[in-house]
Design a protein around this motif. Structure first.
Motif, PDB file in Angstrom:
ATOM      1  N   GLU A   1      33.763  22.669 -27.974  1.00  0.00           N
ATOM      2  CA  GLU A   1      33.884  22.999 -26.549  1.00  0.00           C
ATOM      3  C   GLU A   1      35.144  22.389 -25.940  1.00  0.00           C
ATOM      4  O   GLU A   1      35.449  22.639 -24.786  1.00  0.00           O
ATOM      5  CB  GLU A   1      32.651  22.484 -25.785  1.00  0.00           C
ATOM      6  CG  GLU A   1      31.410  23.324 -26.044  1.00  0.00           C
ATOM      7  CD  GLU A   1      30.127  22.652 -25.606  1.00  0.00           C
ATOM      8  OE1 GLU A   1      30.197  21.592 -24.957  1.00  0.00           O
ATOM      9  OE2 GLU A   1      29.058  23.193 -25.917  1.00  0.00           O
ATOM     10  N   CYS A   2      35.849  21.553 -26.731  1.00  0.00           N
ATOM     11  CA  CYS A   2      37.028  20.850 -26.223  1.00  0.00           C
ATOM     12  C   CYS A   2      38.219  21.801 -26.163  1.00  0.00           C
ATOM     13  O   CYS A   2      38.270  22.805 -26.873  1.00  0.00           O
ATOM     14  CB  CYS A   2      37.318  19.663 -27.136  1.00  0.00           C
ATOM     15  SG  CYS A   2      38.478  18.500 -26.451  1.00  0.00           S
ATOM     16  N   ASN A   3      39.191  21.476 -25.297  1.00  0.00           N
ATOM     17  CA  ASN A   3      40.366  22.337 -25.131  1.00  0.00           C
ATOM     18  C   ASN A   3      41.397  22.171 -26.243  1.00  0.00           C
ATOM     19  O   ASN A   3      42.287  22.999 -26.379  1.00  0.00           O
ATOM     20  CB  ASN A   3      41.035  22.062 -23.787  1.00  0.00           C
ATOM     21  CG  ASN A   3      40.149  22.495 -22.646  1.00  0.00           C
ATOM     22  OD1 ASN A   3      39.449  23.501 -22.744  1.00  0.00           O
ATOM     23  ND2 ASN A   3      40.139  21.730 -21.576  1.00  0.00           N
ATOM     24  N   CYS A   4      41.293  21.101 -27.017  1.00  0.00           N
ATOM     25  CA  CYS A   4      42.286  20.836 -28.046  1.00  0.00           C
ATOM     26  C   CYS A   4      42.168  21.834 -29.198  1.00  0.00           C
ATOM     27  O   CYS A   4      41.164  22.522 -29.336  1.00  0.00           O
ATOM     28  CB  CYS A   4      42.119  19.418 -28.568  1.00  0.00           C
ATOM     29  SG  CYS A   4      40.503  19.112 -29.274  1.00  0.00           S
ATOM     30  N   THR A   5      43.226  21.918 -30.017  1.00  0.00           N
ATOM     31  CA  THR A   5      43.194  22.885 -31.112  1.00  0.00           C
ATOM     32  C   THR A   5      42.384  22.371 -32.296  1.00  0.00           C
ATOM     33  O   THR A   5      41.606  23.102 -32.887  1.00  0.00           O
ATOM     34  CB  THR A   5      44.620  23.213 -31.596  1.00  0.00           C
ATOM     35  OG1 THR A   5      45.320  21.987 -31.769  1.00  0.00           O
ATOM     36  CG2 THR A   5      45.339  24.094 -30.600  1.00  0.00           C
ATOM     37  N   ASP A   6      42.590  21.091 -32.637  1.00  0.00           N
ATOM     38  CA  ASP A   6      41.903  20.541 -33.799  1.00  0.00           C
ATOM     39  C   ASP A   6      40.859  19.518 -33.355  1.00  0.00           C
ATOM     40  O   ASP A   6      39.673  19.784 -33.328  1.00  0.00           O
ATOM     41  CB  ASP A   6      42.939  19.897 -34.721  1.00  0.00           C
ATOM     42  CG  ASP A   6      42.538  20.032 -36.174  1.00  0.00           C
ATOM     43  OD1 ASP A   6      41.455  20.598 -36.420  1.00  0.00           O
ATOM     44  OD2 ASP A   6      43.281  19.570 -37.045  1.00  0.00           O
ATOM     45  N   TYR A   7      41.330  18.328 -33.015  1.00  0.00           N
ATOM     46  CA  TYR A   7      40.486  17.301 -32.419  1.00  0.00           C
ATOM     47  C   TYR A   7      41.378  16.368 -31.620  1.00  0.00           C
ATOM     48  O   TYR A   7      42.590  16.297 -31.852  1.00  0.00           O
ATOM     49  CB  TYR A   7      39.698  16.524 -33.482  1.00  0.00           C
ATOM     50  CG  TYR A   7      40.515  15.990 -34.630  1.00  0.00           C
ATOM     51  CD1 TYR A   7      41.248  14.812 -34.492  1.00  0.00           C
ATOM     52  CD2 TYR A   7      40.540  16.653 -35.857  1.00  0.00           C
ATOM     53  CE1 TYR A   7      41.992  14.321 -35.548  1.00  0.00           C
ATOM     54  CE2 TYR A   7      41.297  16.173 -36.909  1.00  0.00           C
ATOM     55  CZ  TYR A   7      42.011  15.010 -36.757  1.00  0.00           C
ATOM     56  OH  TYR A   7      42.748  14.521 -37.792  1.00  0.00           O
ATOM     57  N   CYS A   8      40.786  15.668 -30.659  1.00  0.00           N
ATOM     58  CA  CYS A   8      41.578  14.782 -29.802  1.00  0.00           C
ATOM     59  C   CYS A   8      40.728  13.588 -29.371  1.00  0.00           C
ATOM     60  O   CYS A   8      39.573  13.467 -29.770  1.00  0.00           O
ATOM     61  CB  CYS A   8      42.086  15.541 -28.583  1.00  0.00           C
ATOM     62  SG  CYS A   8      40.765  16.008 -27.451  1.00  0.00           S
ATOM     63  N   ASN A   9      41.269  12.744 -28.518  1.00  0.00           N
ATOM     64  CA  ASN A   9      40.555  11.539 -28.080  1.00  0.00           C
ATOM     65  C   ASN A   9      39.324  11.847 -27.236  1.00  0.00           C
ATOM     66  O   ASN A   9      38.442  11.009 -27.103  1.00  0.00           O
ATOM     67  CB  ASN A   9      41.492  10.635 -27.279  1.00  0.00           C
ATOM     68  CG  ASN A   9      42.446   9.903 -28.190  1.00  0.00           C
ATOM     69  OD1 ASN A   9      42.157   9.729 -29.375  1.00  0.00           O
ATOM     70  ND2 ASN A   9      43.579   9.500 -27.659  1.00  0.00           N
ATOM     71  N   LEU A  10      39.299  13.039 -26.638  1.00  0.00           N
ATOM     72  CA  LEU A  10      38.171  13.387 -25.773  1.00  0.00           C
ATOM     73  C   LEU A  10      36.956  13.832 -26.575  1.00  0.00           C
ATOM     74  O   LEU A  10      35.844  13.850 -26.068  1.00  0.00           O
ATOM     75  CB  LEU A  10      38.580  14.503 -24.810  1.00  0.00           C
ATOM     76  CG  LEU A  10      39.713  14.174 -23.844  1.00  0.00           C
ATOM     77  CD1 LEU A  10      40.142  15.420 -23.096  1.00  0.00           C
ATOM     78  CD2 LEU A  10      39.277  13.089 -22.868  1.00  0.00           C
ATOM     79  N   CYS A  11      37.180  14.228 -27.832  1.00  0.00           N
ATOM     80  CA  CYS A  11      36.071  14.769 -28.598  1.00  0.00           C
ATOM     81  C   CYS A  11      35.898  14.082 -29.946  1.00  0.00           C
ATOM     82  O   CYS A  11      35.006  14.433 -30.712  1.00  0.00           O
ATOM     83  CB  CYS A  11      36.226  16.277 -28.793  1.00  0.00           C
ATOM     84  SG  CYS A  11      37.681  16.732 -29.730  1.00  0.00           S
ATOM     85  N   SER A  12      36.734  13.114 -30.265  1.00  0.00           N
ATOM     86  CA  SER A  12      36.601  12.468 -31.574  1.00  0.00           C
ATOM     87  C   SER A  12      37.132  11.040 -31.553  1.00  0.00           C
ATOM     88  O   SER A  12      37.809  10.633 -30.601  1.00  0.00           O
ATOM     89  CB  SER A  12      37.348  13.277 -32.640  1.00  0.00           C
ATOM     90  OG  SER A  12      38.726  13.238 -32.365  1.00  0.00           O
TER      91      SER A  12
HETATM   92 ZN    ZN Z   1      39.304  17.581 -28.334  1.00  0.00          ZN
END
Ligand code: ZN
Lengths: 278, 133
Positions: free
Chosen positions: A96-107
């Motif tokens: 559901e995150c806006n990032c393409t792969d993964y980022c600090n908000l989701c991982s």
């Molecule tokens: Zn993310």
């Protein structure tokens, strides 16, 4: 004896009633009365499968000269519980995150880099995992806790890898479940005959009563079977994996169930409105 | 290799609707509701809540297949209402019930450590009184 119930505090008793018997950070025991079996079971199911936590989901292995295979180690890493207080609020699901792969908000990134240089067996544990986020770290009970064993190494062997922990639920994989199974019991005397005991000779000696039996009336000898009776009191007892506080698991599961019905209610409203215009 | 993705269990597919209503063509006041990405947790609770309602003549659900992540809920009601209205009532009741249970837990957790020793002593006190009678 020394458990507390809300009716005792507030002085009135209506609707669902909770009796709390034991509460520690990683362990809880309570009973829930005046609810339907389906609701009681729904809470149990939600605690196991719907409460989100963090767990390692991606592993990039740079060096692995241990005797264990890459996928074996990746699997072991996934099963390590990570402290996940307030993960519900603080993290997004990667999908559901806006990032393409993964980022600090989701991982959260965790790194492991160990090499055995001494001439004896070395144990690599969850304590060697270095997390980029102080809130999401491998669970340890106290300073004496050696951590969870990941692999054993001999002299010269090395393990270097990068882990990505993501938010998820037990429905997707059991590694995200915050509980170690949930003890769930009702009708300890089997008055409702919801179960049939498998026996060799004698039911009474082969099936000892559960500890919850002392809270209920024993059946009277020769009493006719009440086919209208329904279970009313449910006994829960569970330990968490350490990733969340036991009381937070309970509260979170109730929030999640309520949110599920809220969503469905809105969907039904929308559906009804659409049908009116057609 | 051809295993279905795990997220199919709880992520709505492209263009998929969470809830669809199919009125029954043969029975009056009957409808089938298909709820996507839900399982026995929600299905069984809805069924039992609906059956408590006197205006509901029939309520039943099924999970059609382990690889189809949806529940099918059939409701038939008395002529003075509709299955949609009864389902809405069931939602409201369940939302209310969970909010009550949560409030009770919150209060009990708040008071737990404070009251633990207090109630322990009260229990001993009552035990003493009842034994005197
Ligand atoms: Zn993310």
């Amino acid at each position: 004896m020394n458990d507390i119930s809300l009716s005792a505090i507030t002085g009135f008793d209506s609707g669902p009633t909770v009796q709390l018997k034991e509460l520690e950070s990683d362990h809880i025991k309570f009973s829930l009365s005046n609810v339907d079996l389906s609701v009681a079971n729904g809470i149990r199911r939600a605690m196991i499968a719907d409460v989100p936590t963090m767990a390692i989901d991606l592993v990039e292995i740079e060096t692995n000269t241990t005797v264990l295979t890459d996928e074996f180690i990746a699997h072991r890493l996934g099963l390590i519980p990570l402290t996940s207080t307030d993960v519900d609020k603080n993290f997004a699901y990667t999908r559901e995150c806006n990032c393409t792969d993964y980022c600090n908000l989701c991982s959260v990134e965790l790194n492991l880099n160990v090499k055995c240089t001494e001439d004896r067996t070395m144990e690599v544990t969850s304590r060697e995992l270095i997390s980029q986020n102080d809130n999401i770290v491998p669970v340890t009970i106290d300073d004496q806790d050696p951590g969870i064993l990941i692999a054993k190494m001999r002299k010269g062997q090395e393990l270097k890898l990068k882990c990505i922990a993501k938010k998820g639920t037990g429905k997707e994989h059991a590694k995200w479940s915050p509980v170690c199974g949930v003890g769930f019991d009702y009708d300890p005397y089997n008055k409702l005959r919801h179960t049939t005991y498998w026996i060799e000779d004698d039911e009474k000696t082969e099936w000892p009563l559960s500890e919850n039996a002392k809270e209920e009336q024993p059946p009277i000898e020769g009493e006719p079977f009440d086919y209208n009776a329904v279970p009313n009191k449910f006994y829960y007892k569970f330990e968490t994996t350490g990733s969340m506080e036991a009381k937070d698991v309970v509260l979170s599961s109730l929030n999640i169930l309520q949110a599920k019905f809220d969503e469905l209610r809105n969907e039904l409203k929308r559906e009804q409105n659409m049908n009116q215009y057609n | 290799m051809n295993a279905p993705d795990r997220f199919e269990l709880f992520v709505l597919g492209e263009g998929q609707k969470k809830l669809t209503i199919t009125p029954d063509t043969k029975l009056p006041n009957a409808a089938t509701f298909t709820i996507q990405k839900e399982d026995h947790t929600v299905g069984n609770m809805l069924r039992m809540q609906l059956l408590k309602n006197k205006k509901v003549l029939f309520a039943g659900y099924k999970v059609p297949h382990p690889l189809e992540h949806c529940i099918i809920l059939k409701i038939q009601t008395t002529p003075d209402t509709t299955p949609e209205a009864m389902l809405m009532e069931a939602f409201d009741e369940l939302i209310k019930e969970f909010s009550t249970i949560r409030n009770k837990f919150e209060v009990i957790f708040f008071f737990f450590f404070f009251f633990f020793f207090f109630f322990f002593s009260i229990n001993i006190f009552f035990f003493y009184i009842f034994n005197l009678e």
